[in-house]
Scaffold this active site. Structure first.
Site, PDB file in Angstrom:
ATOM      1  N   ASP A  51       0.859  -1.171   0.000  1.00 55.32           N
ATOM      2  CA  ASP A  51       0.000   0.000   0.000  1.00 55.32           C
ATOM      3  C   ASP A  51       0.906   1.235   0.000  1.00 55.32           C
ATOM      4  O   ASP A  51       2.100   1.131   0.311  1.00 55.32           O
ATOM      5  CB  ASP A  51      -0.903  -0.041   1.233  1.00 55.32           C
ATOM      6  CG  ASP A  51      -1.815   1.166   1.319  1.00 55.32           C
ATOM      7  OD1 ASP A  51      -2.342   1.576   0.275  1.00 55.32           O
ATOM      8  OD2 ASP A  51      -1.975   1.707   2.426  1.00 55.32           O
ATOM      9  N   LYS A  61     -16.040  16.087   1.682  1.00 57.31           N
ATOM     10  CA  LYS A  61     -14.634  16.103   1.270  1.00 57.31           C
ATOM     11  C   LYS A  61     -14.307  14.741   0.673  1.00 57.31           C
ATOM     12  O   LYS A  61     -14.926  13.731   1.005  1.00 57.31           O
ATOM     13  CB  LYS A  61     -13.697  16.396   2.446  1.00 57.31           C
ATOM     14  CG  LYS A  61     -13.531  15.261   3.441  1.00 57.31           C
ATOM     15  CD  LYS A  61     -12.374  15.550   4.392  1.00 57.31           C
ATOM     16  CE  LYS A  61     -12.067  14.348   5.279  1.00 57.31           C
ATOM     17  NZ  LYS A  61     -12.816  14.282   6.506  1.00 57.31           N
TER      18      LYS A  61
END
Length: 700
Positions: free
Chosen positions: A71, A185
């Site tokens: 990741d 957001k």
């Protein structure tokens, strides 16, 4: 086996003893304890530089890693973010300039309401992004931020997830003003699709396509500098539709027709040890794939900064069934295929497998948790060896569960994975390289231990096979076999091999096969077909020499077991090859002497076996002698001294052993030299031609 021995005429107690001896000889029971000890030692060693290692399997699987999926946010990068740029009123400003000159309040209000934590844990941040945004605005004006939080009450929150890539909140105005604010957001491209207007200097304007393009270009520019970018939007909800007692849920929130207010970008420094991890893993032949949910440009920048991709990389977005793209990826030396999550959704398993096989460099961006899991599964189908996944968040759980080896960084928020087996947690990514190196050494040493211990089983069970099939006097007594196990002639050298130093550079490319067993066919064939045969022949040679020197040639011994073991008074004494008669007591004393010769020859040949099993490729004479190995050989010699001196005088023939002539001690010497010489020649051939017949057929 007990029934067979009993039917051959043995008393039931003798049959039980012979059965136990054969059972112990045929099953290398010490092997399990030796491997367990080795795994525990390496497990403890890895734990010194890893926060925790769950499961002994980790110690072995890490070294078999052929693909490392990582990741980005919080793994390759630290996850400690700081605001670097702000885009508002169609202007891009650096963080310091915004704090000094900007009078914009809309972005501050939307950002604070989107990121502030509410309730008892108000001072705790949900994520590094929230922490960075709140720290930025609190440094600008802490009083205003506090006032905003006190004047608004959060009544509903739609949490961020990797599928939708946005977070929505409903804030109820607590002051004199009534109504609700919807603040959202998330990923800029997702937020833009939900907006129809933009706020510029406090004035709402229609969000035209040129403005959209300008925003996208800004996101690309910031992303190319490895900055994490999020977009903000809001909507003042109509009081006529949403009264004070309205209950919000996901289906009733208006997610279209929003007002875009701006962007914020954050620096996310590369984690310590990331470049070292990438460099060493690539040098070790481990393919590294970055799987991230972030923007493509951010992923590209981080991949270059950590050397996952070359600095001169040429990127090519993936287009399904594009023939020109396929030619491009094969012609360009540094071509990288960029795959987004939506592309993975369209792939079949076969298409994804083919992509990983045929493309040298792949970059996966905008990946959801399920997309990451798909890629990990595909890697397991395509590549031999183990597939490891390194992550730090709850979003990584599906991929972690699919991986062979699961690795979490110390600062992980992936709490549910605390119950997953085969889990290593590390703070410094370079410690993963050390784990791989130690695990590869572990696998090498376990193979040496298996070879030595398994080869020891054939010369201990062989005498009973000849005893039954050839009908000869027993070449090795049951008590002698038990004594071998008691003296730990197989366990002590086997465990000693676990501490051997590496023969070669461990962090170099290795060949992996689809057979993940440590005991390969090559190893077993060498244990039984080469070393085991030499040891068995050595023992039988000593046995037949002693018998022959006393008058019984091998041909005479075949088929006389029943007469040899019969102590009935009516039975006439047996004649040897020269016509001499032997009473029962004389025959049994000769049998014990021959068994002792077999025993001593077997112990001596173990010295050679220890030497040749110490190395797989190098000459044993070029390897430094360790204290452990010296102690092992001393143990073997002490065992022989115990056999030759102590036993005959203290308990004569009690263990089926007696004293020997001096010349009988050297009967195993030719075979000892043969074993060492043949192995040295084989290893020399492998070193001379690493891809030749000897390497492919005999290197385990």
């Amino acid at each position: 086996m007990f029934v067979v021995v009993f039917l051959l005429g043995y008393f039931w107690l003798d049959a039980v003893i012979i059965f136990l001896a054969i059972f112990l000889a045929n099953i290398p029971n010490i092997l399990l304890s030796s491997i367990a000890i080795c795994l525990s030692l390496v497990h403890s060693k890895i734990s010194k530089y890893a926060e925790a290692v769950k499961g002994l399997k980790t110690a072995k699987m890490v070294g078999s890693t052929s693909v490392l999926c990582v990741d980005k946010t919080g793994t390759l990068t630290e996850g400690h973010m700081k605001v670097s740029h702000v885009w508002t009123n169609q202007t891009l400003l650096d963080a310091d300039t915004y704090k000094k000159d900007s009078v914009d309040t809309s972005l501050r209000k939307v950002a604070v309401l989107s990121c502030a934590n509410q309730g008892k844990e108000r001072n705790q941040m949900h994520s590094p992004v929230d922490a960075a945004v709140m720290t930025f605005f609190q440094e600008e004006d802490k009083v205003k931020v506090q006032s905003m939080m006190e004047n608004h009450e959060m009544v509903y929150e739609l949490p961020f997830n990797s599928f939708k890539k946005y977070q929505a909140r409903i804030a109820k105005v607590a002051g004199g003003e009534k109504g609700y604010y919807l603040v959202i957001k998330g990923a800029p491209e997702v937020i833009l699709r939900k907006c129809t207007t933009i706020l510029v200097n406090g004035i709402e304007q229609k969000l035209e396509q040129p403005t959209r393009n300008s925003i996208i270009n800004t996101v690309t520019l910031l992303g190319s500098n490895a900055e994490y970018v999020i977009g903000f939007s809001y909507l003042k909800l109509s009081e006529s539709l949403y009264d004070e007692n309205h209950l919000f849920d996901e289906d009733t929130i208006p997610l279209e027709g929003l007002r875009f207010v701006g962007l914020m970008s954050m620096n996310n420094p590369v984690r310590k040890g990331a470049q070292e991890l990438v460099s060493k893993c690539q040098g070790a032949g481990i393919r590294i794939l970055m799987l991230t949910g972030d923007h493509t440009e951010v992923a590209k920048a981080v991949a270059k900064s950590t050397d996952i991709l070359p600095k001169e990389t040429v990127f090519q977005d993936y287009l399904v069934r594009d023939k020109e793209q396929e030619n491009f990826l094969h012609k360009e030396k540094h071509a990288v295929c960029v795959i987004q999550g939506q592309d993975v959704s369209e792939f079949s398993s076969q298409q994804l497998d083919n992509l990983l096989r045929q493309t040298r460099n792949v970059l996966f961006t905008r990946m959801s948790p399920n997309h990451k899991a798909q890629v990990v599964e595909s890697c397991k189908r395509v590549y031999f060896g183990a597939v490891a996944y390194v992550g730090d968040e709850v979003n990584d759980i599906p991929a972690l569960e699919k991986a062979d080896t699961r690795i979490l960084v110390k600062s992980s928020t992936c709490l549910p994975c605390n119950t997953v087996e085969n889990l290593a947690i590390s703070d410094d990514l370079s410690s993963i390289c050390q784990s791989i190196q130690d695990s590869r050494l572990l696998v090498d040493n376990i193979k040496k231990c298996i070879l030595y211990i398994v080869s020891f089983t054939l010369p201990t069970i062989g005498p009973f096979i000849f005893y039954i099939l050839l009908d000869i006097p027993l070449p090795l007594g049951a008590f002698a076999i038990l004594m071998l196990d008691l003296l730990a002639l197989s366990s002590v050298p086997g465990i000693a091999m676990m501490s051997e130093e590496p023969e070669y550079e461990l962090m170099k490319p290795q060949q992996f096969s689809d057979n993940k067993c440590l005991a390969s066919e090559t190893l077993i064939s060498r244990a039984y077909g080469q070393l085991g045969i030499i040891q068995l022949v050595t023992g039988m040679f000593a046995y037949f020499v002693v018998m022959a020197e006393n008058g019984f040639w091998p041909g005479k011994l075949i088929g006389i077991r029943s007469e040899w073991d019969n102590d009935h008074q009516a039975v006439v004494d047996i004649e040897d090859s020269y016509g001499q008669e032997w009473t029962y007591q004389q025959r049994k004393l000769l049998e014990i002497t021959a068994q002792t010769a077999y025993f001593v020859a077997l112990v001596l040949i173990q010295v050679a076996s220890v030497l040749v099993c110490r190395t797989r490729i190098k000459s044993v004479f070029s390897v430094r002698w360790s204290h452990t190995l010296t102690a092992t050989i001393v143990c073997l010699l002490l065992a022989i001294v115990f056999t030759a001196v102590v036993v005959p005088f203290l308990v004569p023939a009690a263990l089926g052993l007696t004293s020997l002539k001096v010349e009988w001690w050297f009967l195993s010497l030719p075979f000892l030299l043969l074993m060492v010489a043949s192995e040295e020649l084989r290893k020399w051939g492998i070193r001379r031609n690493p891809e030749g017949f000897l390497a492919t057929e005999t290197l385990y």
